[in-house]
Write an enzyme that holds these catalytic residues in place. Structure first.
Site, mmCIF file in Angstrom:
data_model
loop_
_atom_site.group_PDB
_atom_site.id
_atom_site.type_symbol
_atom_site.label_atom_id
_atom_site.label_comp_id
_atom_site.label_asym_id
_atom_site.label_seq_id
_atom_site.Cartn_x
_atom_site.Cartn_y
_atom_site.Cartn_z
ATOM 1 N N LYS A 173 0.277 -28.185 10.101
ATOM 2 C CA LYS A 173 1.405 -28.746 10.867
ATOM 3 C C LYS A 173 1.426 -30.262 10.702
ATOM 4 O O LYS A 173 0.377 -30.905 10.743
ATOM 5 C CB LYS A 173 1.278 -28.368 12.356
ATOM 6 N N LYS A 178 -6.518 -15.133 8.714
ATOM 7 C CA LYS A 178 -7.324 -14.754 9.863
ATOM 8 C C LYS A 178 -6.842 -13.433 10.427
ATOM 9 O O LYS A 178 -5.696 -13.078 10.157
ATOM 10 C CB LYS A 178 -7.296 -15.838 10.934
ATOM 11 N N HIS A 227 -7.428 -22.123 16.037
ATOM 12 C CA HIS A 227 -6.479 -23.233 16.185
ATOM 13 C C HIS A 227 -6.949 -24.323 17.167
ATOM 14 O O HIS A 227 -6.944 -25.500 16.842
ATOM 15 C CB HIS A 227 -5.119 -22.715 16.655
ATOM 16 N N HIS A 266 -3.310 -22.053 10.021
ATOM 17 C CA HIS A 266 -2.022 -22.705 9.764
ATOM 18 C C HIS A 266 -1.777 -23.927 10.655
ATOM 19 O O HIS A 266 -0.939 -24.767 10.343
ATOM 20 C CB HIS A 266 -0.856 -21.705 9.849
ATOM 21 N N LYS A 309 -0.332 -16.420 26.477
ATOM 22 C CA LYS A 309 0.939 -15.770 26.112
ATOM 23 C C LYS A 309 1.786 -15.644 27.373
ATOM 24 O O LYS A 309 1.250 -15.621 28.480
ATOM 25 C CB LYS A 309 0.670 -14.362 25.581
ATOM 26 N N GLU A 345 2.505 -20.280 24.923
ATOM 27 C CA GLU A 345 3.529 -19.502 24.220
ATOM 28 C C GLU A 345 4.324 -18.675 25.218
ATOM 29 O O GLU A 345 3.755 -18.230 26.225
ATOM 30 C CB GLU A 345 2.886 -18.558 23.216
ATOM 31 N N ARG A 367 0.836 -1.206 0.000
ATOM 32 C CA ARG A 367 0.000 0.000 0.000
ATOM 33 C C ARG A 367 0.865 1.248 0.000
ATOM 34 O O ARG A 367 0.643 2.182 -0.727
ATOM 35 C CB ARG A 367 -0.899 -0.015 1.223
ATOM 36 N N ASP A 416 -8.121 -15.008 19.222
ATOM 37 C CA ASP A 416 -6.847 -15.180 18.530
ATOM 38 C C ASP A 416 -6.470 -16.661 18.400
ATOM 39 O O ASP A 416 -5.924 -17.074 17.383
ATOM 40 C CB ASP A 416 -5.746 -14.428 19.297
HETATM 41 C C1 BG6 Z 1 -1.409 -16.979 15.314
HETATM 42 C C2 BG6 Z 1 -1.784 -16.037 16.437
HETATM 43 O O1 BG6 Z 1 -2.541 -17.362 14.587
HETATM 44 O O2 BG6 Z 1 -0.785 -18.137 15.857
HETATM 45 C C3 BG6 Z 1 -0.555 -15.666 17.252
HETATM 46 O O3 BG6 Z 1 -2.371 -14.863 15.888
HETATM 47 C C4 BG6 Z 1 0.153 -16.908 17.748
HETATM 48 O O4 BG6 Z 1 -0.913 -14.837 18.362
HETATM 49 C C5 BG6 Z 1 0.414 -17.880 16.577
HETATM 50 O O5 BG6 Z 1 1.379 -16.516 18.338
HETATM 51 C C6 BG6 Z 1 0.937 -19.201 17.099
HETATM 52 O O6 BG6 Z 1 1.371 -19.981 16.019
HETATM 53 P P1 BG6 Z 1 2.515 -21.079 16.217
HETATM 54 O O7 BG6 Z 1 2.564 -21.790 14.921
HETATM 55 O O8 BG6 Z 1 3.769 -20.326 16.545
HETATM 56 O O9 BG6 Z 1 2.055 -21.927 17.360
#
Ligand code: BG6
Length: 489
Positions: A182, A148, A240, A178, A344, A216, A50, A235
């Site tokens: 995995k 997302k 996930h 994603h 987190k 995390e 952009r 999130d």
């Molecule tokens: C993302 C979230 O979809 O997935 C993040 O927005 C998160 O906040 C991440 O850290 C975690 O992905 P992974 O593959 O590192 O577990």
């Protein structure tokens, strides 16, 4: 055997082409598939930005991000060749005039399939789709990949989808989660449906509880604005963790095609028990991190700030941790709790699914103490693998002394090869038009309906965050039954 479709010549147009996600995940994923010779057809990548970027700056960042993703010896020429495939195009606004350069580029290769990758905030998805359509750049071979978050509520998600569906049909839309790319997540299907031993005891008859944890150590980095709207629930859980839950809980699909698998996942989402003001207080916990010390991945301990400091505010009710005791109201899973937990700034970075089996019916070794049930542990990260925990006799005379010991399968040791990143698999699936690992519109909506039952009940009850120290395991204990414990605590 299922036929593997050949990848045809393509153009990938990445909107948000100078974004963090594009640099960290999308370009490296395309690069590794190119190096592995899986993409062995003609292709072009258009990075749409952009704001105006200088070529020098863009390409040096790109080179760096690709180099950072390589952990083996590689001829530098491969990187140079790949970079030549990427063209930078500046599109400040979504108007026909601003799309002219892109249009003339894509018109040079009309026999190629066009993949439009939307890696921008979702409120731009509708406008981009409309402008592409006005420029006649969408045809029946085109595909669109959506990152997302697809909205921040059921209503906003529906609105975004409606705009996109005016330009693309459902079989052209690839909604990325994603986690589904995995390796260990995909292995869940094989583990369940190719091993009689497990499938045979895969129900509340034999399974006592299931725990899904995605912990995390990172904080929210520079994503404060986004995170304030989403929190851990939207999130991580909405996508996930729910996808993992679906793969564990779904019935065997009739076939492996996209619709059969997604139909089964949808049934799980629709069977999730809704929360109300009473159950949300008993069966969910939300938390927010305060400052503390983190030491993960054998790195030296570091001091980190609180969430409020990270977002530069004095107050916020956004949760950075959530734990949920959920139930799936169907025949297979009656009364089996599925514990979901994510946060987190936790003690360690690890993602695990633990299937806790019931204990034996009768304890022959009563004098030696309690026998714990078997546990199947599926580790997604950091070291991908599977463990089966079983009671084992301790060697030596002196009666039957026993303890739980694990049979372990470590992915790296067993396969001795580089595990492709989730995005590599998913992007190849898009190129092949294979939708199994992508969310269908109705799945997404069913996930929203359940998530909103939590969110709305939180709002009505004004449930407060429990503060937890960064570097701890967070406050999730409150929702556990006495006989259960979070593994790793
Ligand atoms: C993302 C979230 O979809 O997935 C993040 O927005 C998160 O906040 C991440 O850290 C975690 O992905 P992974 O593959 O590192 O577990």
């Amino acid at each position: 055997m299922k036929k593997i479709l050949k990848i045809r010549s393509f153009n990938t147009v990445i909107f948000g082409g100078d974004g963090d996600l594009a640099f960290r995940k999308i370009y490296p994923a395309l690069f590794h598939r190119y190096v592995d010779n899986q993409i062995n057809c003609d292709f072009n990548i258009y990075a749409i930005t952009r704001s105006k970027k200088t070529h020098l700056n863009f390409y040096s960042n790109l080179r760096l991000s690709i180099q950072n993703s390589i952990d083996y010896d590689l001829d530098n020429k491969k990187i140079v060749d790949f970079l030549e495939k990427i063209k930078l195009i500046n599109i400040p606004k979504h108007t026909k005039t601003d799309y002219l350069v892109l249009k003339s580029e894509l018109n040079k290769t009309t026999s190629f399939q066009n993949i439009f990758y939307f890696s921008t905030p979702a409120d731009a998805f509708g406008e981009i789709s409309e402008t592409l359509q006005k420029c006649q750049l969408i045809n029946s071979r085109s595909k669109v990949v959506l990152e997302k978050p697809l909205g921040f509520s059921l209503a906003s998600s529906k609105e975004i989808n409606l705009k996109i569906s005016k330009c693309f049909s459902e079989n052209q839309i690839f909604r990325i989660d994603h986690y589904l790319g995995k390796e260990t997540v995909q292995n869940l299907m094989v583990l369940r449906f190719a091993n009689h031993l497990f499938e045979h005891s895969w129900s509340s008859e034999d399974i006592d509880s299931v725990q899904i944890t995605v912990a995390e150590t990172i904080g929210i980095k520079n994503r404060g604005n986004y995170y304030e709207q989403s929190g851990a629930l939207l999130d991580m859980v909405q996508n996930h963790l729910l996808q993992l839950l679906c793969l564990i809980a779904m019935e065997p699909p009739a076939k492996l095609d996209a619709n059969s698998v997604r139909n089964e996942k949808l049934k799980v989402l629709k069977s999730l028990r809704f929360f109300n003001e009473e159950s949300v207080l008993k069966e969910t916990v939300k938390g927010q991190y305060v400052g503390g010390n983190i030491s993960d991945d054998y790195k030296p301990e570091i001091q980190v700030s609180s969430y409020l400091e990270d977002i530069n505010k004095f107050e916020s009710e956004t949760e950075t941790f959530v734990a949920i005791k959920s139930f799936i109201d169907n025949w297979r899973w009656k009364n089996t709790p599925f514990y979901l937990r994510t946060g987190k700034r936790m003690k360690k970075r690890y993602s695990e699914i633990i299937i806790n089996f019931k204990s034996v019916r009768h304890n022959l070794f009563l004098s030696q103490g309690e026998i714990s049930g078997n546990a199947l542990i599926i580790r997604l990260q950091p070291e991908e693998g599977i463990e089966l925990v079983q009671m084992t006799k301790l060697p030596g005379p002196g009666g039957y002394r026993y303890k739980p010991i694990s049979l372990k399968l470590d992915y790296l040791d067993s396969f001795q090869e580089r595990l492709p990143e989730a995005y590599e698999r998913l992007i190849i699936d898009v190129l092949r038009g294979e939708q199994t690992l992508f969310m269908r519109q109705d799945e997404l909506e069913a996930a929203w309906v359940w998530i909103e039952s939590i969110k709305n009940s939180w709002e009505k009850t004004k449930l407060k965050n429990i503060l937890y120290e960064a570097g701890s395991w967070g406050p999730g204990n409150d929702i556990l039954d006495k006989k259960h414990a979070w593994t790793k605590l």
